[in-house]
Structures are given as structure tokens and as C-alpha cells.
Design an enzyme around this catalytic site. Structure first.
Site, PDB file in Angstrom:
ATOM      1  N   CYS A   1       0.824  -1.166   0.083  1.00 25.26           N
ATOM      2  CA  CYS A   1      -0.060  -0.011  -0.110  1.00 25.26           C
ATOM      3  C   CYS A   1       0.686   1.250   0.136  1.00 25.26           C
ATOM      4  CB  CYS A   1      -0.924   0.022   1.302  1.00 25.26           C
ATOM      5  SG  CYS A   1      -2.113   1.323   1.287  1.00 25.26           S
ATOM      6  N   CYS A   2       1.809   1.414   1.015  1.00 22.13           N
ATOM      7  CA  CYS A   2       2.842   2.455   0.987  1.00 22.13           C
ATOM      8  C   CYS A   2       3.739   2.463  -0.469  1.00 22.13           C
ATOM      9  CB  CYS A   2       3.812   2.236   1.862  1.00 22.13           C
ATOM     10  SG  CYS A   2       3.349   2.380   3.578  1.00 22.13           S
TER      11      CYS A   2
ATOM     12  N   CYS B   1      -1.276   8.281   7.281  1.00 19.79           N
ATOM     13  CA  CYS B   1      -2.358   7.880   6.920  1.00 19.79           C
ATOM     14  C   CYS B   1      -3.372   7.617   7.970  1.00 19.79           C
ATOM     15  CB  CYS B   1      -2.383   6.788   5.692  1.00 19.79           C
ATOM     16  SG  CYS B   1      -1.622   7.262   4.339  1.00 19.79           S
TER      17      CYS B   1
ATOM     18  N   CYS C   1      -3.333   3.938   9.613  1.00 18.95           N
ATOM     19  CA  CYS C   1      -2.286   3.540  10.122  1.00 18.95           C
ATOM     20  C   CYS C   1      -1.496   4.510  11.119  1.00 18.95           C
ATOM     21  CB  CYS C   1      -1.078   3.199   8.882  1.00 18.95           C
ATOM     22  SG  CYS C   1      -1.799   1.910   7.698  1.00 18.95           S
TER      23      CYS C   1
ATOM     24  N   CYS D   1       7.927   4.020   5.441  1.00 17.78           N
ATOM     25  CA  CYS D   1       7.004   3.777   4.517  1.00 17.78           C
ATOM     26  C   CYS D   1       7.681   3.006   3.003  1.00 17.78           C
ATOM     27  CB  CYS D   1       6.251   4.804   4.225  1.00 17.78           C
ATOM     28  SG  CYS D   1       7.141   6.191   3.511  1.00 17.78           S
TER      29      CYS D   1
END
Length: 218
Positions: free
Chosen positions: A101-102, A183, A186, A209
Site C-alpha cells: 500500500c505504501c 495515513c 495506520c 513507508c
């Protein structure tokens, strides 16, 4: 680095014809570098990696800071739409594979910027993590670019002394117990016994990240 040294280094890059940019998460402690840059050269583009998962307070704060400092803030997003950011079972990636995702939302868009620019002015500090402590003030990055870390030897104490001296604004979530803000899914509030970066990806073996691990030339 002293502010005079930062100014001299940026002027030398400019004299060499280097194209510069910076990125910012627009947390309170990020504002010191932005404020310094705004006083040296406010035409340097500031990229905000809009992952689509930021706290709404962060997005509003970004706009406030951009106007107050007279910055050229540019939003950049992932080329992968949200509906495709899911695993094989249909779960959004931040729940099952936060590293990927990062990568999709932060690392890949920044990698594209490195193809265009020569110098990435980056506000990492050595006291934030062991990974960052091992960095150098100037460090090679992909595509023959240079990462410039002017705040590397600044401490949290120095950062907040500057914030007080110049009466810089505070991220609205500071007062609610957040210190390291990324985010929303997280990020959690900081407990007294936790280190700064431990409020991110809590419970996972993850404190970066990928911007400061993947985008460093090995």
C-alpha cells in the site's frame, strides 16, 4: 546544518542548474524545513503525496500552511485507483499488505518525481529511527539524483524551539495526542512509553513507508 549552510547549499545547486523539489507530510515538525525553504526560495515545488487516506485535518492544514508560507504546493497521487488497491480476497491493501500500500501510494509516485528532478530536499532527522540515523546529509538516490537532508542533525528539541521562536502553526491533531501523523488507518495516538515512529503501523514490524529505504541508492 545551520540555516546559512542550507541557504548556501541550495544556492550552489541552483547555480549548477539543478532542478530541486521537496516533499512534505505537513505534520507540525515538518513545518520547520518548509518555513526555512520559504525564506530562501519559495518557488521550489513542494509535493504532497495524497494517498487518499490522510486525515481531513491534514489536508486542510496543508492548504493553510501553503497560503501562510507562500509555497508552491502540488498534490500527486498514485496511478493505481483505489478500487484496484485490494488483495485477492477484496480487502484494501492497508489491512493486509501495508508495505505494498505504501509502495503504491508513496514510493512509486515519488520515484516518478526523481525521474524529473535532480535534487530531493528531504526533512528526515537522525533521531527519528535507526534507518535515518545511518543516512548522510547528501545521499545518492535512483536515476542519478541526490537526496539532500538539511535537517539530519536537528533534534526534536531544536525543531520545537524553532517552532516557538517563529510562532509556526500546529497540526490540529497535535492537541489530541498525535505526534507522528500519516495515513488515518495506520496512525494512532502516541502513548507515553512509545517512541515517535511507533505510533505508525502500530503492532506491525514496520516503522518506514519505503521512501527512506527503497529510494536510496544501494
Amino acid at each position: 546544518m545551520e540555516i546559512s549552510e542550507i541557504k548556501a547549499k541550495l544556492e550552489s545547486y541552483k547555480a549548477e542548474g539543478k532542478k530541486m523539489f521537496t516533499t512534505s507530510s505537513f505534520q507540525t515538525h515538518s513545518l520547520v524545513m518548509l518555513h526555512i525553504l520559504s525564506r530562501i526560495d519559495n518557488t521550489i515545488p513542494v509535493y504532497f503525496l495524497n494517498t487518499g487516506y490522510h486525515f481531513p485535518e491534514t489536508v486542510s492544514f496543508k492548504d493553510q500552511v501553503a497560503e501562510a508560507f507562500g509555497l508552491n504546493v502540488i498534490e500527486t497521487r498514485s496511478s493505481v485507483p483505489r478500487y484496484m488497491q485490494k488483495d485477492h480476497s477484496g480487502k484494501l491493501l492497508f489491512t493486509s499488505d501495508p508495505d505494498h500500500c505504501c509502495y503504491i501510494n508513496k514510493t512509486a509516485p515519488t520515484e516518478e518525481l526523481l525521474r524529473t528532478y535532480d535534487i530531493w530536499i528531504n526533512g528526515v532527522r537522525g533521531d527519528q529511527s535507526s534507518t535515518r540515523k545511518a543516512m548522510k546529509t547528501e545521499q545518492e538516490a535512483p536515476f542519478d539524483t541526490i537526496r539532500f537532508h538539511p535537517m539530519l542533525d536537528w533534534s526534536m528539541k531544536t525543531i520545537f524551539a524553532y517552532i516557538r521562536e517563529h510562532n509556526l502553526p500546529r497540526h490540529p491533531l497535535d492537541s489530541k495526542g498525535y505526534l507522528s501523523i500519516g495515513c488515518e488507518p495506520c496512525t494512532r495516538k502516541l502513548d507515553p512509553e512509545m517512541q515517535e515512529r511507533e505510533a505508525r503501523w502500530f503492532g506491525l514490524n514496520k516503522v518506514e513507508c519505503g521512501l527512506h529505504t527503497d529510494l536510496v541508492k544501494k
